[in-house]
Design an enzyme around this catalytic site. Structure first.
Site, short mmCIF file in Angstrom:
data_model
loop_
_atom_site.label_atom_id
_atom_site.label_comp_id
_atom_site.label_asym_id
_atom_site.label_seq_id
_atom_site.Cartn_x
_atom_site.Cartn_y
_atom_site.Cartn_z
N ASP A 138 0.58 -1.21 0.08
CA ASP A 138 0.45 -0.04 0.03
C ASP A 138 0.71 1.35 0.37
O ASP A 138 0.26 2.31 -0.59
CB ASP A 138 -0.61 0.34 1.37
CG ASP A 138 -1.54 -1.07 1.33
OD1 ASP A 138 -1.99 -1.87 0.18
OD2 ASP A 138 -2.16 -1.45 2.86
N ARG A 173 -16.62 -0.32 -24.03
CA ARG A 173 -16.64 -0.86 -22.84
C ARG A 173 -16.43 0.22 -22.29
O ARG A 173 -14.83 0.67 -22.54
CB ARG A 173 -16.26 -1.86 -22.90
CG ARG A 173 -17.45 -3.16 -23.19
CD ARG A 173 -17.06 -4.60 -22.84
NE ARG A 173 -18.44 -5.57 -23.37
CZ ARG A 173 -18.46 -7.06 -22.90
NH1 ARG A 173 -17.01 -6.90 -23.25
NH2 ARG A 173 -19.28 -7.57 -23.60
N MET A 180 -6.08 -2.66 -5.04
CA MET A 180 -5.70 -2.48 -3.10
C MET A 180 -4.96 -1.08 -2.63
O MET A 180 -5.41 -0.14 -3.83
CB MET A 180 -4.66 -3.52 -2.97
CG MET A 180 -5.94 -4.92 -2.55
SD MET A 180 -4.82 -6.07 -1.47
CE MET A 180 -5.57 -7.42 -1.82
N HIS A 283 -6.02 -10.00 -4.44
CA HIS A 283 -4.44 -10.88 -4.18
C HIS A 283 -2.99 -10.98 -5.36
O HIS A 283 -2.13 -11.05 -4.58
CB HIS A 283 -4.52 -11.83 -2.95
CG HIS A 283 -6.01 -11.38 -1.67
ND1 HIS A 283 -7.09 -11.38 -1.58
CD2 HIS A 283 -4.80 -10.75 -0.84
CE1 HIS A 283 -7.06 -10.96 -0.71
NE2 HIS A 283 -6.15 -10.83 -0.14
N LEU A 284 -3.71 -10.42 -6.08
CA LEU A 284 -3.03 -10.58 -7.85
C LEU A 284 -1.49 -9.90 -7.65
O LEU A 284 -0.94 -10.47 -7.62
CB LEU A 284 -3.49 -10.39 -8.34
CG LEU A 284 -4.03 -11.75 -9.23
CD1 LEU A 284 -4.85 -11.46 -10.67
CD2 LEU A 284 -3.64 -12.99 -9.42
#
Ligand code: F6P
Length: 359
Positions: A138, A173, A180, A283-284
């Site tokens: 992070d 699109r 995260m 979580h990748l």
């Protein structure tokens, strides 16, 4: 200084093994023994140690995860213990001190983010010799310019954005990518810029969906029939609450709510008639091999932590400031989150380039 112990605490992150390897190798160079503690503070309470010699760390530099194991549950000061069949939080910090004395450990190197370093600081107050090493994808720890693992997470998110671009363009699109970051927008900002996103939403700037929709409509008028939105998991709508806050307080069911990305995607379809697809990267971002930058940073942190122990500097965290690895008081790193400042140069550059920030 004869024996060091090392643990990895909190969520895992690319580069943990690189730090462990650097600690073991540089300690070996100084003739200092290293013990690994299994599963973070759980192992410290239970006395679960393993040797960390050269052969134990051989080949782990590129490996994701942590060979020591980790957990973001166990806090020795409020350790979940079954008493008379009922789970209770018990202070078992003295067990940690006793285990360290039994093993004749001189100092602890704690690799962790805000939560684990907070626990580490409490042990400093109990007289333990502790050195912190800043970890988290992070990048939200105070007192350091960067935590290891962040750059690799940004790479992963950027690659996802590159892939979403081609499918978005083919199908005309809107693609939403939720990344995260907890309460901070570092991953979203850096990945958004690196991946050429059209909209970047970060928790530091409450978003207005109308603005977002307007910017997508304007792009369409200019012939760009697709748009890419990066959303940090902790964003909040203007006048609203962070989804993370509501989740943490247990006020919503995460399964029913989905992430904030799902909500934004749903609202763009429902209220603005835009065909939208949502990807939650999850979580990748935490798994896999660290990139070159994080391998170097992790190695520098590990070596600097051993140096600090030999200098007898404790109650500190090794930190990156500019190009230098420095020592900062551990208490400067915890209890506060490093958010993206509104005058951050990259944030300003993103605005200058015309990226929509939703405000
Ligand atoms: O702090 C790292 C982090 O990956 C955050 O970005 C995320 O909100 C959280 O951990 C998820 O934690 P876990 O799934 O391990 O409980």
């Amino acid at each position: 200084m004869r024996k060091l112990a090392v643990l990895t605490g909190g969520g895992d992150c690319p580069g943990l093994n690189a730090v462990i390897r650097a600690i073991a190798k540089s300690a070996q160079g100084y003739g200092v023994e290293v013990l690994g503690i299994r599963d973070g503070f759980r192992g410290a309470v239970e006395g679960d140690f393993m040797p960390l010699g050269l052969k134990d760390v051989s080949g782990i530099l590129p490996r994701g995860g942590t060979i020591l194991g980790t957990t973001n549950r166990d806090n020795p000061f409020a350790y979940q213990t079954k008493l008379n069949g009922v789970n209770q939080a018990v202070d078992r910090s003295d067990d940690v001190i006793r285990n360290f004395q039994k093993q004749e450990i001189d100092a602890l190197l704690a690799i962790g983010g805000d939560g684990s370093l907070n626990i580490a600081l409490k042990f400093v107050h109990k007289g333990l010799k502790v050195i912190g090493i800043p970890k988290t994808i992070d990048n939200d720890l105070m007192a350091t310019d960067q935590t290891f693992g962040f750059q690799t997470a940004v790479d992963t998110a950027q690659e996802a954005l590159d892939r979403l671009h081609t499918t978005a363009e083919s199908h005309h699109r809107v693609m939403v990518l939720e990344v995260m970051g907890r309460y901070a927008g570092w991953i979203a900002l850096y990945a958004g810029v690196a991946g050429g996103a059209d909209v970047i939403l970060i928790p530091e700037i409450p978003y207005n969906l109308n603005r977002v929709a307007l910017s997508i409509q304007q792009r369409a008028k200019q012939g760009k029939k697709f748009s890419i939105i990066v959303v940090a998991e902790g964003v909040k709508p203007l006048g609203g609450e962070m989804v993370l806050e509501r989740l943490m307080e247990g006020r919503v069911d995460p399964i029913k709510l989905g992430g904030i990305g799902a909500k934004i995607g749903h609202d763009l379809e429902e209220h603005y008639g835009m065909e939208t697809r949502v990807t939650v990267l999850g979580h990748l971002q935490r798994g896999g091999s660290p990139n070159a930058y994080d391998r170097v940073l992790s190695t520098r942190y590990g070596a600097a932590a051993v140096d600090a122990a030999l200098e007898g500097k404790f109650g500190i965290m090794v930190a990156l400031q500019g190009r230098e690895i420095v020592q900062v008081p551990l208490q400067e790193a915890v209890n506060q989150i490093k958010l993206v400042p509104l005058n951050d140069p990259l944030l300003l550059a993103a605005r200058t380039l015309g990226m929509e920030m939703g405000d």
